[in-house]
Design an enzyme around this catalytic site. Structure first.
Site, short mmCIF file in Angstrom:
data_model
loop_
_atom_site.label_atom_id
_atom_site.label_comp_id
_atom_site.label_asym_id
_atom_site.label_seq_id
_atom_site.Cartn_x
_atom_site.Cartn_y
_atom_site.Cartn_z
N CYS A 87 0.86 -1.18 0.00
CA CYS A 87 0.00 0.00 0.00
C CYS A 87 0.90 1.23 0.00
O CYS A 87 1.56 1.52 1.00
CB CYS A 87 -0.91 0.00 1.22
SG CYS A 87 -1.95 1.47 1.35
N GLY A 88 0.93 1.94 -1.12
CA GLY A 88 1.84 3.08 -1.25
C GLY A 88 1.52 4.22 -0.30
O GLY A 88 2.42 4.81 0.31
N CYS A 226 -5.21 5.79 -3.75
CA CYS A 226 -4.51 4.50 -3.69
C CYS A 226 -3.11 4.74 -4.22
O CYS A 226 -2.93 5.06 -5.40
CB CYS A 226 -5.25 3.45 -4.52
SG CYS A 226 -4.36 1.88 -4.69
#
EC number: 5.1.1.7
Length: 289
Positions: A87-88, A226
């Site tokens: 998850c950036g 996201c």
């Protein structure tokens, strides 16, 4: 039980400091914690631990490739309780929390994940905010695909950013039309192509070095942002204009980030905000099972 709450471009997370990695993060407990009515509410949970502690506690059987025991480890769970590789936005918030809490004194260090090591740089810290760059690894193009979003079919580029994405550039779509699209509705995709599910991004064509994007995340639904999705979107947008490398500003409902794609790597730079610190009621947590 201590917790913190933070977000990266309004993609929000509950952080659980658990240096011994002994918390039982069952899918039911994670889903309850992320529920915006009965829990704290979040798009996901970030367990804050080390790779060595996570391995010793059985979070995984062996270290992810490239991760060493001394690395910090981001154990990320989606809002439905499922485990996610990467998850950036979460990495930015995770790194910010480590620095702000005093667990980490360096401005450059490595955060381990199931997708491998992610070097981070804290460019600036100011009050409750931070500006963080994450080295996201090489984003790999895996061919084309299609998905139905909001009742419309979109063609896209399959991109692996440590997790699967289908980034769909619609050159005819305006930012206003994108804003009206029902991205929250369930998406339809080729399960044979994406047997573990897929994150689907719909974006405008690049203009003046920027694109607008919305995303339906697997295991969550639509989110305000996201991080890995913005990287996939940048790859698809650059490919749309005949390029393999470059930098783009990606505008999402929660703000904007800058993504840089090189031949061997990708970089995600954007904000992080820590909004709260507190204590979960032990009795409530125990009841979630």
């Amino acid at each position: 039980m201590k917790f913190a709450k933070g977000h990266g471009t309004q993609n929000d997370f509950v952080l659980l400091p658990d240096l011994t990695a002994d918390l039982a993060l069952t899918p039911a407990a994670v889903a309850a914690l992320c529920d915006r009515r009965q829990g704290l509410g979040a798009d996901g949970v970030l367990r804050v631990t080390t790779a060595g502690a996570a391995r010793a506690a059985g979070v995984f059987d062996r270290l992810p490739e490239g991760v060493v025991e001394g690395d910090w480890y981001m154990d990320y769970r989606n809002a439905d309780g499922s485990i996610a590789q990467m998850c950036g936005n979460g990495v930015r918030v995770f790194a910010h929390y480590l620095r702000a809490s005093g667990l980490e004194s360096r401005d450059e260090f490595v955060v381990g994940s199931l997708a491998g090591p992610r070097p981070v740089v804290l460019n600036a810290l100011a009050g409750v905010g931070a500006d963080v760059t994450v080295e996201m690894g090489k984003a790999n193009q895996l061919g084309v695909g299609a998905a139905t979003v909001g009742g419309r079919q979109f063609n896209g580029l399959a991109v692996d950013v440590g997790n699967p994405h289908l980034a769909c550039v619609d050159a005819a779509m305006s930012s206003r039309e994108l804003a009206a699209l029902d991205v929250a509705a369930p998406v339809v995709f080729d399960a044979a192509q994406f047997p573990d599910g897929v994150n689907v991004e719909v974006l405008t064509a690049p203009e003046d070095g920027a694109v607008s994007m919305r995303v339906h995340e697997r295991g969550v639904g639509e989110t305000r942002s996201c991080g890995t999705g913005t990287v996939a979107a940048a790859v698809a947008a650059l490919a749309h204009q005949g390029s393999q490398t470059g930098s783009l500003t990606v505008r999402i409902p929660g703000g904007e980030v800058v993504v840089t794609i090189t031949d061997a790597n990708s970089y995600l730079r954007g904000p992080s905000v820590l909004v709260a610190h507190g204590d979960l009621a032990d009795e409530w947590w125990a009841a979630q099972g």
